[in-house]
Design a protein around this motif. Structure first.
Motif, PDB file in Angstrom:
ATOM      1  N   THR A 148      -6.724  23.730  30.509  1.00 23.04           N
ATOM      2  CA  THR A 148      -7.550  22.613  30.060  1.00 23.04           C
ATOM      3  C   THR A 148      -8.215  22.925  28.727  1.00 23.04           C
ATOM      4  N   CYS A 149      -8.125  21.988  27.809  1.00 24.90           N
ATOM      5  CA  CYS A 149      -8.855  22.079  26.539  1.00 24.90           C
ATOM      6  C   CYS A 149      -9.465  20.710  26.297  1.00 24.90           C
ATOM      7  N   ALA A 150     -10.579  20.452  26.946  1.00 19.60           N
ATOM      8  CA  ALA A 150     -11.175  19.121  26.915  1.00 19.60           C
ATOM      9  C   ALA A 150     -12.564  19.161  26.304  1.00 19.60           C
ATOM     10  N   SER A 151     -12.934  18.057  25.699  1.00 17.51           N
ATOM     11  CA  SER A 151     -14.289  17.813  25.226  1.00 17.51           C
ATOM     12  C   SER A 151     -14.784  18.953  24.337  1.00 17.51           C
ATOM     13  N   GLY A 152     -15.771  19.735  24.806  1.00 17.72           N
ATOM     14  CA  GLY A 152     -16.291  20.827  23.990  1.00 17.72           C
ATOM     15  C   GLY A 152     -15.232  21.836  23.608  1.00 17.72           C
ATOM     16  N   GLY A 153     -14.228  22.015  24.475  1.00 17.58           N
ATOM     17  CA  GLY A 153     -13.115  22.895  24.136  1.00 17.58           C
ATOM     18  C   GLY A 153     -12.332  22.367  22.951  1.00 17.58           C
ATOM     19  N   ILE A 174     -12.328  13.446  23.920  1.00 18.75           N
ATOM     20  CA  ILE A 174     -13.173  13.507  22.725  1.00 18.75           C
ATOM     21  C   ILE A 174     -14.285  12.479  22.892  1.00 18.75           C
ATOM     22  N   GLY A 175     -15.346  12.900  23.531  1.00 21.07           N
ATOM     23  CA  GLY A 175     -16.455  12.001  23.816  1.00 21.07           C
ATOM     24  C   GLY A 175     -17.688  12.779  24.214  1.00 21.07           C
ATOM     25  N   VAL A 176     -18.784  12.076  24.418  1.00 20.32           N
ATOM     26  CA  VAL A 176     -20.064  12.672  24.775  1.00 20.32           C
ATOM     27  C   VAL A 176     -20.643  11.906  25.955  1.00 20.32           C
ATOM     28  N   ILE A 177     -21.273  12.617  26.865  1.00 23.90           N
ATOM     29  CA  ILE A 177     -21.907  11.969  28.007  1.00 23.90           C
ATOM     30  C   ILE A 177     -23.349  12.419  28.131  1.00 23.90           C
ATOM     31  N   GLY A 178     -24.216  11.464  28.401  1.00 23.80           N
ATOM     32  CA  GLY A 178     -25.604  11.761  28.703  1.00 23.80           C
ATOM     33  C   GLY A 178     -25.894  11.243  30.101  1.00 23.80           C
ATOM     34  N   SER A 179     -26.453  12.066  30.956  1.00 26.60           N
ATOM     35  CA  SER A 179     -26.618  11.674  32.348  1.00 26.60           C
ATOM     36  C   SER A 179     -28.039  11.889  32.832  1.00 26.60           C
ATOM     37  N   SER A 180     -28.437  11.058  33.772  1.00 26.28           N
ATOM     38  CA  SER A 180     -29.756  11.174  34.375  1.00 26.28           C
ATOM     39  C   SER A 180     -29.721  10.546  35.766  1.00 26.28           C
TER      40      SER A 180
END
Length: 329
Positions: A148-153, A174-180
């Motif tokens: 796996t080479c995803a997102s931050g990788g 290639i994206g960003v997630i913010g969670s709460s």
């Protein structure tokens, strides 16, 4: 052949160091062993020779390298401390340790860097630190996605000269997630109330015990959008791609063959194929040395204890702290 020559050179340096140390020790401690003091001098000569050999071995290791390619692995979730969001079974190498290994390889004379990636992503700034270390490396840099080479990788891979993957590797996201997590309704049922003591309108935005307002939601989404813009810019620059093409991926993941067709991956191949490519870039046979962080017993015990404590309740309690939003790649 290169490894054999380097080994002979290192042994020669060690031998010279031992002889020099023995001669110095002889001069300092020994003349003719006709007394207890002279016998002690012989012992000191031998001890001095041993110390000299060890010092020479270290000098040889730093000056005469038996490798020309450094391999550094990014395994598991990317974070400052190496721990993922789950209580167990999700531990990676701390980002600072990875940066240290890349810098050590560069200072140690490695002519190329092979960055092995098997990560689902992680925190934004630690990912960027590793990417910057790869950018600063003095020589060709090749990223190789295993599982796996995803997102931050992928953020990290965009800082390398080339990215290779297997046909069935998982690449992209290639994206960003913010969670709460929001539990204000449950808190009301349990008779738990939230009393606000904060300076600044958005200081407690995303706190789990209160309902998120539309204004706060827009504020937090704006942060995610700006981080996403940074991600797209870095990938577009590093991969020489059109930013709009990157946005059209909509943070999807692709298997290696599809990622290659989209231009997200340069080439498909095995580990041996990657090593052959590095040999081409260096115009000589690649001799690979894996660089791993040195972890003492104290560090290993501490991390083990932290994992146990996290599993026993830190993960649950962290959902109710004052800074309730996490941003990850």
């Amino acid at each position: 052949m290169n490894r054999r020559i380097a080994t002979v050179e290192r042994l020669l340096v060690v031998a010279i160091g031992a002889v020099v140390a023995a001669l110095v020790g002889w001069w300092l401690f020994y003349d003719v062993p006709d007394s207890l003091e002279d016998l002690l001098g012989v012992v000191l000569v031998l001890a001095t020779a041993g110390v000299g050999a060890r010092v020479a071995a270290r000098i040889a290791a730093s000056r005469v390298s038996s490798y020309n390619v450094a391999e550094v692995a990014v395994e598991g979730p990317i974070s400052r401390g190496g721990r993922g969001p789950l209580p167990a079974g999700n531990v990676g190498t701390p980002a600072d340790d990875i940066v240290d290994q890349i810098e050590r390889a560069d200072e140690g004379g490695a002519e190329a860097l092979l960055l092995r990636l098997n990560t689902p992503g992680g925190e934004v700034v630690p990912s960027d630190d590793i990417r910057n270390a790869a950018l600063d490396f003095d020589g060709p840099t090749v990223a190789y996605a295993t599982d796996t080479c995803a997102s931050g990788g992928y953020w990290i891979a965009s800082g390398c000269d080339e990215l290779w993957a297997r046909e069935a590797s998982i690449v992209g996201s290639i994206g960003v997630i913010g969670s709460s997590v929001n539990v204000h309704e449950l808190a009301e049922q349990l008779g738990v109330s939230y009393e606000r003591f904060a300076a600044g309108k958005y200081k407690d935005a995303g706190v789990a015990l209160k309902e998120l307002s539309d204004d706060e939601r827009a504020y937090l989404q704006g942060i995610v959008d700006r981080l996403y813009d940074h991600f797209v810019e870095r990938v577009a620059e590093g991969r020489e791609m059109d930013p709009e093409t990157i946005r059209e991926t909509e943070a999807r993941v692709y298997i290696g063959t599809d990622a290659h067709e989209l231009g997200l991956v340069d080439e498909l191949g095995t580990r041996d194929d990657v090593e052959d490519r590095v040999s081409e870039l260096l115009d000589t046979d690649a001799v690979v040395q894996e660089f791993e962080p040195k972890q003492g017993l104290t560090v290993r015990l501490r991390r083990g204890a932290e994992s146990v404590a996290y599993a026993l309740g830190a993960g649950l309690s962290s959902r109710f702290d004052g800074e309730g939003v996490e941003f990850k790649l």
